[in-house]
Design an enzyme around this catalytic site. Structure first.
Site, PDB file in Angstrom:
ATOM      1  N   GLU A 171      56.918  26.560 -36.877  1.00 31.93           N
ATOM      2  CA  GLU A 171      56.296  25.290 -37.269  1.00 31.93           C
ATOM      3  C   GLU A 171      54.860  25.215 -36.782  1.00 31.93           C
ATOM      4  O   GLU A 171      54.587  24.800 -35.652  1.00 31.93           O
ATOM      5  CB  GLU A 171      57.072  24.094 -36.684  1.00 31.93           C
ATOM      6  CG  GLU A 171      58.398  23.809 -37.351  1.00 31.93           C
ATOM      7  CD  GLU A 171      59.059  22.548 -36.804  1.00 31.93           C
ATOM      8  OE1 GLU A 171      58.533  21.959 -35.835  1.00 31.93           O
ATOM      9  OE2 GLU A 171      60.097  22.157 -37.340  1.00 31.93           O
ATOM     10  N   GLU A 259      65.347  25.190 -41.081  1.00 37.81           N
ATOM     11  CA  GLU A 259      65.854  24.152 -40.171  1.00 37.81           C
ATOM     12  C   GLU A 259      66.010  22.852 -40.927  1.00 37.81           C
ATOM     13  O   GLU A 259      65.123  22.471 -41.685  1.00 37.81           O
ATOM     14  CB  GLU A 259      64.821  23.825 -39.074  1.00 37.81           C
ATOM     15  CG  GLU A 259      64.919  24.555 -37.822  1.00 37.81           C
ATOM     16  CD  GLU A 259      63.837  24.076 -36.842  1.00 37.81           C
ATOM     17  OE1 GLU A 259      63.556  22.868 -36.794  1.00 37.81           O
ATOM     18  OE2 GLU A 259      63.297  24.929 -36.142  1.00 37.81           O
TER      19      GLU A 259
END
Ligand code: MG
Length: 334
Positions: A171, A259
């Protein structure tokens, strides 16, 4: 919608033999009936990911928690957990989330964190599952050389296994796609491709892997088999992110939800159902965060749950029960 999933699953997969995957060793893991043997090397084709028969395919599975020393989630990095997720949850993909720059992560303790990744990867190969090797970082561009060294080793060890997916940046924060993330990705991809010419590589996108639109506007075109990361947590991310993601798909890139998290502490989550309908319609793979017993809304286990599998419903949080219901009934090809 879950009833529809279950119905479709039984209609389409009634004859499949996912539960009949034989035991095997990594050295002779090639067998005709394992899930990965049936589907082979994953390939990006347009905005879809296809199996060896060129069928669009999507997976439902579990992400492990950060691998960092003494954070708690590392206790679940065990082959017994991978096997139980396959046998009891019908999980077809798992993700080793190797923490990088935070305390107790790879940069602090390379051997221990890398070994945890290898345990999960070896178990996934043995069980015939796909597995994501995740560079679980928010600042990967600050350690490009370390990422290159790590992924070269992974490509050397595992590049011949169809099971393997490389995720080179979990991320990114609010930083430039074109000026920072894409150049980082090209450096790491170049190193992987020099060793492994073909396995799927997934690249994170700005703002916690939500700005897939920015990647779609300036995609990586100099290498094949590249997909882009989309993350959603249903408490924060709603129709606006599905609309943005649909537009990115329409612009031609393939997405992978490495995710996702539910609203937490609740087995009913209508936003999760909306997201799963979207994933189903677009044939998007997704992995639930996270295999852990920490007291937070996304953990699938209650505190103190066994780290060796064998869990019953009383061990699962409501988020865990929701995740199991979604994963265990997911129709892989549809
Ligand atoms: Mg390969």
């Amino acid at each position: 919608m879950q009833k529809i999933y279950i119905l479709i699953y039984f209609l389409i997969c009634a004859g499949c033999n996912k539960k009949n995957i034989p035991e095997s060793n990594i050295s002779d893991q090639i067998n005709d009936s394992s899930f990965v043997s049936q589907n082979g090397l994953l390939q990006v084709m347009g905005n879809k990911i296809v199996n060896k028969k060129n069928e669009p395919i999507s997976f439902a599975g579990n992400s492990f928690f950060w691998s960092n020393d003494n954070w708690g989630g590392e206790r679940y990095y065990k082959p017994e957990v991978v096997k139980w997720l396959k046998d009891d949850w019908n999980t077809t993909i798992v993700r080793a989330a190797m923490g990088v720059e935070d305390e107790g992560g790879y940069l602090d303790n390379k051997i221990a964190n890398k070994n945890r990744v290898k345990i999960i990867v070896n178990a996934a190969i043995e069980q015939g599952l796909y597995v994501i090797i995740d560079w679980h970082s928010h600042h990967a561009e600050e350690h490009t050389d370390e990422a290159i060294t790590f992924f070269k080793e992974m490509a050397t060890l595992y590049g011949n296994f169809d099971n393997i997916i490389y995720e080179i940046y979990n991320e990114p924060l609010d930083i430039s796609w074109s000026e920072i993330i894409k150049p980082y990705a090209l450096n790491v991809i170049s190193a992987i491709r020099a060793i492994d010419p073909d396995n799927l590589i997934v690249v994170g996108t700005p703002e916690w892997s939500q700005r897939v639109d920015l990647a779609a506007a300036d995609p990586i075109t100099s290498y094949i088999n590249i997909a882009y990361t989309l993350h959603f947590y249903t408490v924060y991310h709603h129709q606006w992110l599905r609309d943005r993601s649909s537009e990115a798909l329409e612009n031609g890139i393939a997405l992978f939800v490495t995710e996702w998290g539910s609203i937490g502490y609740n087995v009913i989550d209508s936003e999760a159902d909306r997201w799963m309908n979207w994933c189903y319609a677009n044939k998007i793979s997704h992995l639930n965060w996270a295999v852990n017993d920490k007291e937070e809304e996304w953990s699938i286990f209650k505190p103190g749950t066994s780290t060796l599998g064998g869990w019953n419903d009383a061990d699962l949080t409501d988020a865990g029960k929701l995740a199991k219901r979604i994963i265990s009934t997911w129709p892989t090809t549809h």
